[in-house]
Design a protein around this motif. Structure first.
Motif, mmCIF file in Angstrom:
data_model
loop_
_atom_site.group_PDB
_atom_site.id
_atom_site.type_symbol
_atom_site.label_atom_id
_atom_site.label_comp_id
_atom_site.label_asym_id
_atom_site.label_seq_id
_atom_site.Cartn_x
_atom_site.Cartn_y
_atom_site.Cartn_z
ATOM 1 N N GLY A 1 -42.831 63.441 39.346
ATOM 2 C CA GLY A 1 -42.700 62.440 38.302
ATOM 3 C C GLY A 1 -41.253 62.197 37.924
ATOM 4 N N PRO A 2 -40.991 61.155 37.141
ATOM 5 C CA PRO A 2 -39.610 60.831 36.752
ATOM 6 C C PRO A 2 -38.946 61.997 36.037
ATOM 7 C CG PRO A 2 -41.197 59.660 35.381
ATOM 8 C CD PRO A 2 -41.972 60.267 36.495
ATOM 9 N N GLY A 3 -37.687 62.268 36.388
ATOM 10 C CA GLY A 3 -37.030 63.476 35.924
ATOM 11 C C GLY A 3 -36.216 63.356 34.660
ATOM 12 N N LYS A 4 -36.110 62.168 34.092
ATOM 13 C CA LYS A 4 -35.194 61.962 32.971
ATOM 14 C C LYS A 4 -35.482 62.900 31.800
ATOM 15 C CE LYS A 4 -33.429 58.456 29.786
ATOM 16 N NZ LYS A 4 -33.545 57.058 29.317
ATOM 17 N N LYS A 5 -36.724 63.002 31.353
ATOM 18 C CA LYS A 5 -37.051 63.838 30.195
ATOM 19 C C LYS A 5 -36.753 65.304 30.478
ATOM 20 C CE LYS A 5 -40.578 60.899 28.052
ATOM 21 N NZ LYS A 5 -41.996 60.818 27.621
ATOM 22 N N HIS A 6 -37.036 65.727 31.698
ATOM 23 C CA HIS A 6 -36.779 67.119 32.076
ATOM 24 C C HIS A 6 -35.285 67.423 32.006
ATOM 25 C CE1 HIS A 6 -36.810 70.861 34.356
ATOM 26 N NE2 HIS A 6 -36.023 70.317 35.274
ATOM 27 N N VAL A 7 -34.477 66.549 32.574
ATOM 28 C CA VAL A 7 -33.030 66.770 32.584
ATOM 29 C C VAL A 7 -32.470 66.719 31.170
ATOM 30 C CG1 VAL A 7 -30.825 65.807 33.339
ATOM 31 C CG2 VAL A 7 -32.729 65.973 34.949
ATOM 32 N N GLU A 8 -32.929 65.766 30.388
ATOM 33 C CA GLU A 8 -32.445 65.663 29.006
ATOM 34 C C GLU A 8 -32.760 66.925 28.218
ATOM 35 O OE1 GLU A 8 -32.567 60.819 28.251
ATOM 36 O OE2 GLU A 8 -34.235 62.091 27.582
ATOM 37 N N PHE A 9 -33.949 67.475 28.423
ATOM 38 C CA PHE A 9 -34.306 68.696 27.711
ATOM 39 C C PHE A 9 -33.430 69.863 28.149
ATOM 40 C CE2 PHE A 9 -36.627 72.717 27.546
ATOM 41 C CZ PHE A 9 -36.919 72.792 26.186
ATOM 42 N N MET A 10 -33.213 69.980 29.487
ATOM 43 C CA MET A 10 -32.415 71.101 29.992
ATOM 44 C C MET A 10 -30.962 70.997 29.540
ATOM 45 S SD MET A 10 -34.686 72.873 31.479
ATOM 46 C CE MET A 10 -33.688 74.106 32.290
ATOM 47 N N GLN A 11 -30.495 69.794 29.290
ATOM 48 C CA GLN A 11 -29.109 69.607 28.865
ATOM 49 C C GLN A 11 -28.958 69.553 27.351
ATOM 50 O OE1 GLN A 11 -28.013 65.977 30.886
ATOM 51 N NE2 GLN A 11 -27.529 67.025 32.819
ATOM 52 N N SER A 12 -30.053 69.634 26.640
ATOM 53 C CA SER A 12 -30.019 69.441 25.186
ATOM 54 C C SER A 12 -29.568 70.673 24.419
ATOM 55 C CB SER A 12 -31.413 69.038 24.683
ATOM 56 O OG SER A 12 -32.315 70.133 24.854
ATOM 57 N N GLY A 13 -29.595 71.822 25.076
ATOM 58 C CA GLY A 13 -29.275 73.063 24.382
ATOM 59 C C GLY A 13 -30.495 73.714 23.773
ATOM 60 N N ASN A 14 -31.649 73.061 23.832
ATOM 61 C CA ASN A 14 -32.876 73.645 23.299
ATOM 62 C C ASN A 14 -33.430 74.731 24.215
ATOM 63 O OD1 ASN A 14 -32.880 71.946 21.051
ATOM 64 N ND2 ASN A 14 -33.878 70.299 22.224
ATOM 65 N N PHE A 15 -33.036 74.650 25.485
ATOM 66 C CA PHE A 15 -33.498 75.648 26.440
ATOM 67 C C PHE A 15 -32.457 76.754 26.548
ATOM 68 C CE2 PHE A 15 -33.367 77.322 30.798
ATOM 69 C CZ PHE A 15 -34.602 77.916 30.847
ATOM 70 N N LYS A 16 -32.890 77.997 26.379
ATOM 71 C CA LYS A 16 -31.996 79.142 26.503
ATOM 72 C C LYS A 16 -32.555 80.091 27.548
ATOM 73 C CE LYS A 16 -30.482 78.817 21.694
ATOM 74 N NZ LYS A 16 -30.398 79.509 20.376
ATOM 75 N N GLU A 17 -31.666 80.762 28.242
ATOM 76 C CA GLU A 17 -32.061 81.697 29.284
ATOM 77 C C GLU A 17 -33.031 82.723 28.707
ATOM 78 O OE1 GLU A 17 -32.115 82.267 33.170
ATOM 79 O OE2 GLU A 17 -30.626 80.970 32.265
ATOM 80 N N GLY A 18 -34.141 82.906 29.385
ATOM 81 C CA GLY A 18 -35.126 83.883 28.945
ATOM 82 C C GLY A 18 -36.152 83.335 27.976
#
Length: 770
Positions: free
Chosen positions: A237-254
């Protein structure tokens, strides 16, 4: 007595139901490969819906980011995917993508000469065009990479056509995809027509975010894609939302992250869920929506082809191209939780292990990978699991594909139903009887029960198959696609007892069974259909709702209860979309014709039926429907001419003789009618009503002995068709053959003891036998 001929209308309707899912949306191109260029993979800041002359429109949808974006974080997956079948699904024609020899090579097949050459840096071919004459054509795209590569030419009105001649990448020679066929330019499979049209047959599965955009009024396409090949986003599927989330700072290792929140076809899906998503391309199917947005389930977008003997062997083994779904969903593997990625790397598409090691991931080697199981010596092709349980077939000239139904060889079925089996496919010098003897020696005489036992019987369309088919339909432990096929065969049996089992399919828990039940029951009278199919207008699956709406199309909306009207309107909108999506298919035009016929717009119906034959001169179901339309308008000579054209094109097609015979009888040309009805009886064989109408025509011509034989032959086909007993009772009473009349009159009276006419028959017979 008055001739009570069966309506020819129902014959053509049945023909349409049989062929709808054969032509509409049925893919014919192989899953092939091709390169991409960087400009195809990035959206950049260029204008939306860019289109260059002679090229397919590129829609730079900002939600699709391209594989280079995915590569940033997913380097391992990208490396696997790069140069895979998906990566190389399609490419612009260039020195780096074209594998064929365009150095003035001349290739000749079936009287057609093609020359492949280069001119001004462009790849060219001189070959037969739509007018039957040779012309020069520029190659716009490559299509595929191995074991064959095809080439796409731009035609007027947005049509993109795949050449009939392809390049064998292993033998490095040109070859004909149809080496045994002389193809008329008017035929669907001529390379300039629909059968090799990229927009219609290929685009949906070989590029990313495709919209076909067919205009039925102008017969033109404005097709578009976001990415030229099968990229990461084609599956996930389109990757825009996934990339935006990963670059948003909301995702942290672990931290806990669920990719499925933004992506599709992720790891961890069950077998059913994964196969359902892969099926959109790996299934032979009818399309219901233009484009795929990854939401919902497979049958919200498509309806899969069942495993009937139009495209499969009678036991369900692959015959025509099936694209895996139809075979794999038959298998015990699928029903025991095995999924595509258990055997295939999802990105490279390569097998995860070689030889029997792939199977031994699950199957204990000391039980199966031994001589005690396979009874063959050594470690070679004869001891490989796949060569006994996963035979295959070569499609498109050189593309060998394995049957994913994973079945045990059944040479006993081969003897009775001419199905293939792995034993004699390998031991070509041996007979099926030899194979049966070997298997019985090794494993004993008893075979484990399998749904193919019922399907092979069902493929004969004989009344004796009914019990086995009903049992298969009602056994919810059996594969849904097999149960739907059993229902389909039931619908072709001449027995009123099939009605209740078929109706039960409307409430089945499997959508493919409900869908097939609606298809079969669409030939019922409107009021009966309304009662049975109205609940399906609220079905959770779009293709089921649309099929039901199409079946109910002739019923005015004000005849539905007020609470149903909104559902009917919505489902009719979905059905209308499906008609438009498939209007570039001959059967799609025929469906349009049927729709206009139902809503009493005969001129539009006639136009659609004729357009079906413009798309494919050999598509006879549309001629049958048009003949019925003419018959309803009193244009019987026009109808007769169409039926006779069908017979000329398909001299072994029995239903055409039946329809012709019925029409001639209606026209009071009984001498001619009996000839056509007799031929129909010989060719069709298993339809007792043909014998009934043939007998009536013979009886009216005072050819009594022949009429008697016809009626009796009909009873052999279906002993329960009471109309035949009625006809024989009348015939024998007219001939004063009371002893012969008695058993048939007794059957009539037993079936309806309160019928005064039947009571009178028995009284007359008993009086004269005293």
């Amino acid at each position: 007595m008055k001739i009570n001929f069966t309506s020819i209308k129902s014959i053509a309707t049945i023909a349409f139901v049989s062929l709808l899912c054969i032509e509409m949306g049925s893919l014919v191109q192989s899953c092939s490969k091709s390169e991409h260029t960087e400009q195809d993979q990035t959206t950049g800041n260029s204008k939306n819906n860019e289109k260059e002359e002679g090229l397919i429109r590129v829609n730079h949808d900002p939600n699709y980011l391209g594989d280079q974006t995915c590569k940033t974080c997913h380097q391992t997956e990208f490396k696997d995917w790069e140069n895979s079948h998906h990566d190389k699904a399609m490419a612009h024609a260039s020195d780096s993508s074209v594998r064929g020899d365009f150095n003035g090579v001349v290739f000749e097949s079936r009287g057609v000469t093609s020359k492949f050459f280069k001119k001004d840096g462009k790849f060219m071919v001189n070959t037969e065009g739509p007018d039957g004459k040779n012309h020069d054509y520029e190659i716009s795209y490559t299509f595929g990479y191995e074991p064959l590569q095809q080439y796409i030419v731009a035609f007027p009105n947005g049509h993109f056509q795949c050449l009939r001649t392809a390049w064998d990448t292993e033998k490095k020679v040109w070859f004909d995809l149809y080496p045994d066929l002389d193809i008329d330019p008017r035929e669907w499979i001529h390379w300039t027509k629909g059968g090799l049209n990229w927009n219609t047959m290929c685009s949906d599965c070989h590029s990313t975010n495709v919209k076909k955009n067919y205009d039925n009024k102008t017969s033109s396409f404005d097709s578009e894609y976001s990415i030229i090949n099968v990229s990461c986003e084609a599956c996930h599927g389109p990757g825009k939302k996934h990339v935006e989330f990963m670059q948003s700072g909301n995702f942290k290792e672990g931290s806990k992250y669920h990719p499925e929140d933004h992506l599709h076809l992720t790891s961890g899906l069950s077998s059913i869920e994964q196969v359902d998503q892969c099926a959109r391309c790996h299934a032979r199917r009818t399309q219901y929506v233009d484009g795929f947005d990854h939401n919902g389930v497979f049958m919200d977008y498509y309806a899969p082809q069942i495993i009937g003997d139009e495209f499969y062997h009678p036991d369900g083994q692959i015959l025509d191209e099936d694209y895996v779904f139809g075979s794999f969903t038959q298998s015990k593997m699928y029903h025991n939780g095995v999924k595509c990625t258990d055997c295939h790397n999802p990105h490279s598409l390569e097998l995860k292990a070689k030889g029997n090691q792939l199977c031994l991931q699950c199957h204990a080697g000391n039980q199966y990978d031994t001589k005690n199981h396979h009874f063959h010596e050594g470690e070679n092709e004869s001891t490989e699991c796949v060569n006994c349980h996963m035979t295959g077939k070569t499609y498109m000239g050189n593309d060998f594909r394995r049957d994913h139904s994973f079945r045990i060889p059944r040479p006993d079925q081969s003897i009775e139903y001419n199905t293939p089996n792995a034993c004699t496919q390998c031991h070509e010098d041996k007979s099926d009887e030899w194979a049966v003897a070997a298997i019985e020696k090794w494993y004993g005489k008893k075979r484990d029960p399998h749904f193919s036992d019922a399907l092979t019987k069902g493929s004969t369309r004989s009344p004796e198959a009914m019990g086995d088919l009903v049992n298969l339909l009602q056994d919810t432990q059996q594969p849904a696609i097999a149960r739907a096929t059993a229902l389909w065969y039931l619908g072709q049996l001449p027995n009123p007892e099939i009605f209740d089992p078929i109706v039960s399919g409307l409430s089945d828990h499997e959508p493919i069974v409900r869908y097939t039940a609606a298809r079969v029951l669409m030939i019922l009278p409107p009021e009966q259909k309304k009662q049975l199919l109205t609940p399906l207008l609220s079905d959770s699956i779009k293709s089921v709702r649309a099929m039901a709406a199409g079946a109910l199309a002739e019923i005015p909306i004000n005849e539905f209860e007020e609470s149903v009207r909104g559902k009917f309107t919505k489902a009719m909108q979905e059905y209308s979309i499906s008609l438009s999506i498939n209007a570039d298919f001959p059967a799609g035009q025929m469906a349009f014709g049927q729709y206009f016929d139902k809503i009493n717009q005969p001129s539009k119906a006639e136009q659609a039926y004729k357009k079906a034959n413009e798309l494919d001169y050999l598509f006879n179901p549309s001629r049958i429907h048009l003949a019925n339309l003419y018959n309803s308008q009193g244009k019987n000579e026009d109808a007769l001419a169409l039926f006779q054209t069908v017979i000329q094109l398909e001299p072994e097609y029995g239903p055409a003789y039946y329809s012709t015979g019925l029409l001639l009888a209606e026209m009071k040309r009984l001498d001619e009618a009996v000839e056509y009805l007799g031929k129909a009886a010989k060719l069709v064989g298993n339809n007792p009503r043909i014998y009934y109408n043939w007998g009536l025509a013979l009886q009216n011509l005072n050819r009594i002995p022949e009429a008697e034989v016809a009626f009796l032959e009909g009873l052999k086909v279906d002993p329960n068709l009471i109309d035949l007993d009625y006809a024989l009772t009348i015939l024998y009473l007219q001939q004063q053959q009371f002893a012969k009349a008695k058993p048939h009159a007794e059957k009539l009276l037993a079936a309806n003891p309160n019928q005064p006419q039947f009571q009178q028959f028995m009284q007359t017979i008993n009086t004269n036998l005293k």
